[in-house]
Scaffold this motif. Structure first.
Motif, PDB file in Angstrom:
ATOM      1  N   PRO A 190      48.544 -35.911 -37.818  1.00 12.85           N
ATOM      2  CA  PRO A 190      48.039 -35.348 -36.565  1.00 12.85           C
ATOM      3  C   PRO A 190      46.571 -35.669 -36.291  1.00 12.85           C
ATOM      4  O   PRO A 190      46.166 -35.792 -35.131  1.00 12.85           O
ATOM      5  N   VAL A 191      45.777 -35.818 -37.343  1.00 11.63           N
ATOM      6  CA  VAL A 191      44.353 -36.101 -37.161  1.00 11.63           C
ATOM      7  C   VAL A 191      44.154 -37.538 -36.664  1.00 11.63           C
ATOM      8  O   VAL A 191      43.401 -37.780 -35.709  1.00 11.63           O
ATOM      9  N   LYS A 192      44.839 -38.482 -37.290  1.00  7.87           N
ATOM     10  CA  LYS A 192      44.742 -39.867 -36.821  1.00  7.87           C
ATOM     11  C   LYS A 192      45.350 -40.024 -35.426  1.00  7.87           C
ATOM     12  O   LYS A 192      44.840 -40.780 -34.589  1.00  7.87           O
ATOM     13  N   TYR A 193      46.434 -39.324 -35.189  1.00  3.58           N
ATOM     14  CA  TYR A 193      47.080 -39.382 -33.869  1.00  3.58           C
ATOM     15  C   TYR A 193      46.130 -38.842 -32.797  1.00  3.58           C
ATOM     16  O   TYR A 193      46.089 -39.370 -31.681  1.00  3.58           O
TER      17      TYR A 193
ATOM     18  N   LEU B 107      48.419 -28.278 -34.842  1.00  6.04           N
ATOM     19  CA  LEU B 107      49.464 -28.804 -35.731  1.00  6.04           C
ATOM     20  C   LEU B 107      48.877 -29.148 -37.094  1.00  6.04           C
ATOM     21  O   LEU B 107      49.470 -28.842 -38.136  1.00  6.04           O
ATOM     22  N   ASP B 108      47.719 -29.762 -37.101  1.00 14.09           N
ATOM     23  CA  ASP B 108      47.031 -30.083 -38.352  1.00 14.09           C
ATOM     24  C   ASP B 108      46.765 -28.821 -39.166  1.00 14.09           C
ATOM     25  O   ASP B 108      47.008 -28.779 -40.380  1.00 14.09           O
ATOM     26  N   THR B 109      46.297 -27.781 -38.502  1.00 12.72           N
ATOM     27  CA  THR B 109      46.031 -26.515 -39.185  1.00 12.72           C
ATOM     28  C   THR B 109      47.309 -25.919 -39.769  1.00 12.72           C
ATOM     29  O   THR B 109      47.322 -25.392 -40.893  1.00 12.72           O
TER      30      THR B 109
ATOM     31  N   GLU C 215      48.691 -38.236 -47.664  1.00 10.56           N
ATOM     32  CA  GLU C 215      47.270 -38.269 -48.019  1.00 10.56           C
ATOM     33  C   GLU C 215      46.512 -37.120 -47.370  1.00 10.56           C
ATOM     34  O   GLU C 215      45.663 -36.479 -47.993  1.00 10.56           O
ATOM     35  N   ARG C 216      46.810 -36.854 -46.122  1.00  8.37           N
ATOM     36  CA  ARG C 216      46.097 -35.802 -45.391  1.00  8.37           C
ATOM     37  C   ARG C 216      46.251 -34.443 -46.051  1.00  8.37           C
ATOM     38  O   ARG C 216      45.305 -33.646 -46.101  1.00  8.37           O
TER      39      ARG C 216
END
Length: 333
Positions: free
Chosen positions: A170-173, A209-211, A237-238
Motif C-alpha cells: 500500500p505504501v508503494k502503491y 490500509l497500511d495501518t 518486506e513492508r
C-alpha cells in the motif's frame, strides 16, 4: 510468452503527438491532451491495478478502458489488432512496464504523448522465492535504481530481474498514485484541482490500509507464508514477513522437486499452516503441496484482476480480504 511483432498504428497518427513520453518527460512539456467529444480524458490502463488508480484519481473527468479484461491472466495477454490501433487514439496511457511484454511493445509504438510507466514512480527491488529473501535484510536495494532508467525504451527495473508487483504494498502503491495524480494534472490542467483532491483521498485510503496491515500482522505466531508465485515480496518486506513462493515471480513457471522438498521442510520448521493459491492461476501445485504436507489452503489474491471469484469488488476490499487470510494463516491476534 510469444510476443507478436506489432505494427505501428500509423492510421491514427493525427490523433497523437510525438513519441513515447513517460512522466519525467511530461514534466518538461506544456499543453493539455485533446479530449474526446464527451469532454472526458480518454484513458487506457494496462491491467486492473492501473485501472483502479485511473478511475479513483480521474473520477468523473476520465473515461477508462483496460486492455486486460476480467478473468484474463495479465502475463498471458495478447493484444488484438483493433486494440493496438485504439491505443494510439488514447489521450493518456497508464501501464506498468515488465508485467506484460506484448503491452509494453504496443504502447511504445502507439506514441501517445501522455504515457506513464508506473515503474518510474517508485523504486523497484529484487525478490526471490526462498527464506530470508523477502525480509528486510534480504533485498538488493540497489536494484531499484534501474527502475528509473531513461524514457526512450531502455531497460526498466522489472526487465533487469526486479519484482513488478509494487501495487501489493500500500505504501508503494500510494507513491505511484501521487505520480499518476501529478501526470493527470499535466495532461488535463482544466481539472487539476479535482485530480489533486482525488489523489489525496486515495492516498488516505491507502494509508489506512497500511495501518491495518501493520497492526493486524504485528502479533503473529509465525512470520512465514507459502504462496503459489512470488507476488508478495513487497508486502512481505513492508510488514516483516517471509514469503515462500512455490514458483518465482513468473506464475507460469513450474517448481522443481527440490523446491517442493525445501518447502515441506520450511513448513515444518516455521510452523506454516496454510498454502495460498490465487484466483487467476492454476491451484493444482498449491493444493498438491498442501495435501502432501498436511496443510490447509486459502486464497491470497495478487490483485491482477477482479472477477466474480474475487473476495471483494475493488482493490481495497480484496486487500482487506488478503489481510484477513494472512492473519488467520499466521496466527495473528
Amino acid at each position: 510468452m510469444n510476443v507478436r511483432r506489432l505494427i505501428p498504428a500509423t492510421a491514427v497518427a493525427g490523433a497523437v503527438s510525438l513519441g513515447l513520453v513517460t512522466l519525467s518527460a511530461c514534466a518538461g512539456t506544456s499543453g493539455a491532451a485533446d479530449k474526446k467529444s464527451d469532454g472526458k480524458l480518454s484513458v487506457v490502463a494496462s491491467f486492473y491495478p492501473m485501472q483502479y488508480l485511473a478511475e479513483q484519481i480521474g473520477g468523473e473527468h476520465v473515461s477508462v478502458d483496460t486492455l486486460t479484461k476480467p478473468g484474463v491472466e495479465p502475463h498471458d495477454l495478447e493484444l488484438k489488432p483493433r486494440q493496438i490501433g485504439e491505443l494510439g487514439e488514447a489521450d493518456y496511457i497508464l501501464y506498468l512496464k515488465g508485467v506484460q511484454p506484448a503491452v509494453d511493445e504496443a504502447i511504445t509504438q502507439a506514441g501517445v504523448r501522455h504515457t506513464v510507466d508506473a515503474a518510474t514512480l517508485t523504486t523497484l527491488e529484487k525478490h526471490g522465492t526462498g527464506a530470508g529473501q523477502e525480509g528486510h535484510e534480504g533485498h538488493d536495494h540497489g536494484a531499484g535504481d534501474t527502475a528509473h532508467a531513461d524514457d526512450h525504451g531502455h531497460d526498466h527495473g522489472s526487465e533487469a530481474g526486479t519484482d513488478p508487483h509494487i501495487w501489493l504494498d500500500p505504501v508503494k502503491y500510494a507513491e505511484v498514485a501521487k505520480g499518476v495524480g501529478a501526470s493527470l494534472q499535466k495532461a488535463d490542467p482544466d481539472h487539476a484541482a479535482a485530480y489533486a483532491k482525488n489523489t489525496d483521498a486515495l492516498v488516505k485510503k491507502l494509508g489506512a490500509l497500511d495501518t491495518a496491515f501493520e497492526t493486524g500482522l504485528k502479533n503473529a505466531t509465525t512470520r512465514t507464508f507459502i504462496t503459489t508465485h512470488s507476488a508478495f515480496g513487497y508486502l512481505a518486506e513492508r510488514y516483516g514477513l517471509e514469503q515462500e513462493g512455490i514458483t518465482g515471480v513468473d506464475p507460469e513457471s513450474e517448481p522443481s522437486p527440490a523446491r517442493i522438498k525445501e518447502l515441506q521442510t520450511v513448513a515444518r520448521k516455521d510452523k506454516v499452516s496454510t498454502v495460498f493459491f490465487e484466483t487467476l492461476a492454476s491451484d493444482k501445485t498449491a493444493k498438491t503441496l498442501a495435501k502432501d504436507t498436511g496443510l490447509k489452503t486459502d486464497v491470497l489474491d495478487p490483485l491482477e484482476g477482479i472477477t466474480d471469484a474475487s473476495r471483494g469488488d475493488d482493490y481495497i476490499e480484496v486487500m482487506t480480504s488478503n489481510l484477513a487470510a494472512l492473519k488467520k494463516a499466521l496466527g495473528a491476534k
